[in-house]
Design a protein around this motif. Structure first.
Motif, PDB file in Angstrom:
ATOM      1  N   GLY A  47       6.235   2.262  -2.041  1.00 41.89           N
ATOM      2  CA  GLY A  47       6.825   2.933  -3.201  1.00 41.89           C
ATOM      3  C   GLY A  47       5.995   4.108  -3.677  1.00 41.89           C
ATOM      4  N   ALA A  48       4.684   4.014  -3.463  1.00 39.88           N
ATOM      5  CA  ALA A  48       3.790   5.069  -3.946  1.00 39.88           C
ATOM      6  C   ALA A  48       3.706   6.243  -2.973  1.00 39.88           C
ATOM      7  N   SER A  87       4.799   9.103 -10.229  1.00 37.92           N
ATOM      8  CA  SER A  87       5.722   9.180  -9.075  1.00 37.92           C
ATOM      9  C   SER A  87       6.667  10.365  -9.207  1.00 37.92           C
ATOM     10  N   GLN A 121       5.415   8.374  -1.397  1.00 42.19           N
ATOM     11  CA  GLN A 121       6.679   9.109  -1.306  1.00 42.19           C
ATOM     12  C   GLN A 121       6.391  10.578  -1.636  1.00 42.19           C
ATOM     13  N   PRO A 122       7.240  11.482  -1.173  1.00 43.68           N
ATOM     14  CA  PRO A 122       7.033  12.884  -1.536  1.00 43.68           C
ATOM     15  C   PRO A 122       6.937  13.053  -3.060  1.00 43.68           C
ATOM     16  N   PHE A 123       6.149  13.986  -3.515  1.00 45.78           N
ATOM     17  CA  PHE A 123       5.917  14.358  -4.914  1.00 45.78           C
ATOM     18  C   PHE A 123       4.939  13.435  -5.642  1.00 45.78           C
TER      19      PHE A 123
END
Lengths: 197, 229
Positions: B27-28, B56, B30-32
């Motif tokens: 979950g962490a 996030s 991820q893009p951005f």
């Protein structure tokens, strides 16, 4: 050092995802140690799968007959279409036995960063299906990744003018998991989507 | 995956087992996502170990247009940063993503980001004097903007050098977007025409220096064609 045929087979196997030269070499030596009939059977299965499998003209899923068994099954609800990224996702949703509608396989997801746009996935086919009528709901079951969310938002935007309801599966904690070990994004989404009991 | 940090700039690293549903890091990573993470040096690629998610930027995922602008920001950083160089633009990237989720003016925020990031990356467009003759841009005659020359061109040089027309209002907007506090860029009054010209000029400038089309902007074009900015 190795016979040319063996070297070629190793090279071909390394083109598979997750297979490096050492794994490929191990696979080749395993195959060479098996009876020739086993190797022939594997080769035939590979060729047969490749030659007989095509894309369903309705849902774009993989099939041997067109339309596929899911699209031609009269017991399935044609008013509900579950949109997934890959053919393997159809298998995952089918395993739940919770969904009795039809599918649509996009064969990818929109990723502006990677230059994958709507024209690179099977979106036009989905729009055509929806326009043909008879569809009440489109469930966008793309992955809960940035690419999957982008695709879901794009589909929702495209289908907004139609009267079709666009939904997204809930996201939250996996069954049997431990709250303490859940990541922040999953946990915050689970809290946002909480239900009264 | 590609990481961008203040200390080490752009860095390629692998995150093993992150595709498993049981992975706590999925979950962490991820893009951005703004992370604090432990990266171990590997023989070929570095390996991501522990990950702490600081932000996030999940709200980006609620608006397709804003998400596409944010993708453009990452694409520009990725295209201009080189492995091993310091990430001087890291605070700017973070500030831009914060402004995008806080509901500011996404277009002007991204224009301000582009101008500032170009400066930090060594591609700053010359906007104060003519980049051909070095003289003042003056108050009369049609100015030009020429990416190959490096920015604004005065009316006299513009007759021989050429370039896209540059209105003085757009030039002033560029200077404001480059130098003002980035949190205040939403205060700039820019008409639809100003915005379209700003975007077109900077897009041509970026694509000239990156030597390739900007993919996220191509998707943005598709979104605009289908209605709704």
């Amino acid at each position: 050092m190795l016979p040319a045929g063996v070297t070629r087979l190793i090279r071909e196997l390394t083109r598979l995802p997750g297979v490096g030269p050492r794994t490929a070499q191990r696979m080749v030596f395993f195959l060479l140690a098996r009876p020739p009939a086993d190797t022939r059977s594997l080769a035939e299965a590979l060729v047969q799968a490749r030659e007989r499998t095509c894309e369903c003209s309705v849902c774009c899923g993989l099939t041997e007959g067109d339309p596929c068994s899911l699209c031609s099954d009269p017991r399935r609800d044609p008013g509900s279409i579950c949109v997934v990224e890959h053919p393997a996702d159809v298998v995952a949703v089918e395993r739940t036995r919770e969904f009795n509608g039809r599918y649509h396989v996009l064969h990818g997801a929109i990723s502006p960063l990677d230059g994958i746009g709507p024209e690179d996935i099977r979106l036009a086919q989905l729009l055509r299906r929806v326009k043909e009528g008879g569809c009440r709901e489109v469930i966008v079951a793309t992955n809960p990744s940035v690419e999957g969310e982008t695709t879901a938002m794009y589909i929702a935007r495209l289908l907004k003018p139609s009267e079709v309801q666009v939904t997204r599966p809930a996201s939250g904690l996996p069954a049997g998991s431990d709250l303490e070990y859940a990541d922040q994004v999953t946990l915050s989404r689970a809290l946002q989507g909480r239900k009264e009991i | 995956m590609t990481l961008f940090s203040k200390e080490d700039g752009k860095k390629q690293a692998v995150a093993r087992g992150v595709r498993r549903t049981s992975s706590r890091r999925a979950g962490a990573l991820q893009p951005f996502a703004h992370l604090r993470c432990l990266v171990a040096r590997g023989r070929q690629l570095d390996v991501i170990g522990q990950v702490e998610l600081l932000n996030s930027f999940a709200r980006l995922r609620e608006d397709l247009t804003v998400l596409t602008w944010a993708s453009h920001v990452l694409e520009v950083v990725d295209a201009t940063a080189r492995d091993g160089e310091q990430g001087g633009s890291f605070p700017l990237l973070l500030a831009t993503l914060h402004l995008l989720i806080e509901g500011g003016d996404p277009e002007l925020t991204v224009r301000a980001f582009e101008l500032r990031h170009l400066s930090a990356a060594g591609f700053e467009p010359e906007l104060s004097v003519c980049c051909r003759c070095g003289g003042p841009l003056g108050d009369h005659g049609e100015l030009r903007f020429n990416p190959a020359e490096g920015g604004a061109i005065c009316a006299t040089c513009g007759r021989t050098v050429g370039g896209a027309p540059l209105r003085r209002g757009v030039l002033a907007a560029m200077l404001y977007l480059k130098d003002a506090d980035i949190r205040q860029v939403g205060r700039l009054f820019a008409s639809n025409r100003d915005r379209a010209e700003l975007e077109a000029l900077l897009r041509v400038y970026l694509e000239f220096h990156l030597d390739r089309p900007l993919r996220s902007l191509t998707f943005l074009d598709t979104l605009r064609k289908e209605g709704g900015r």
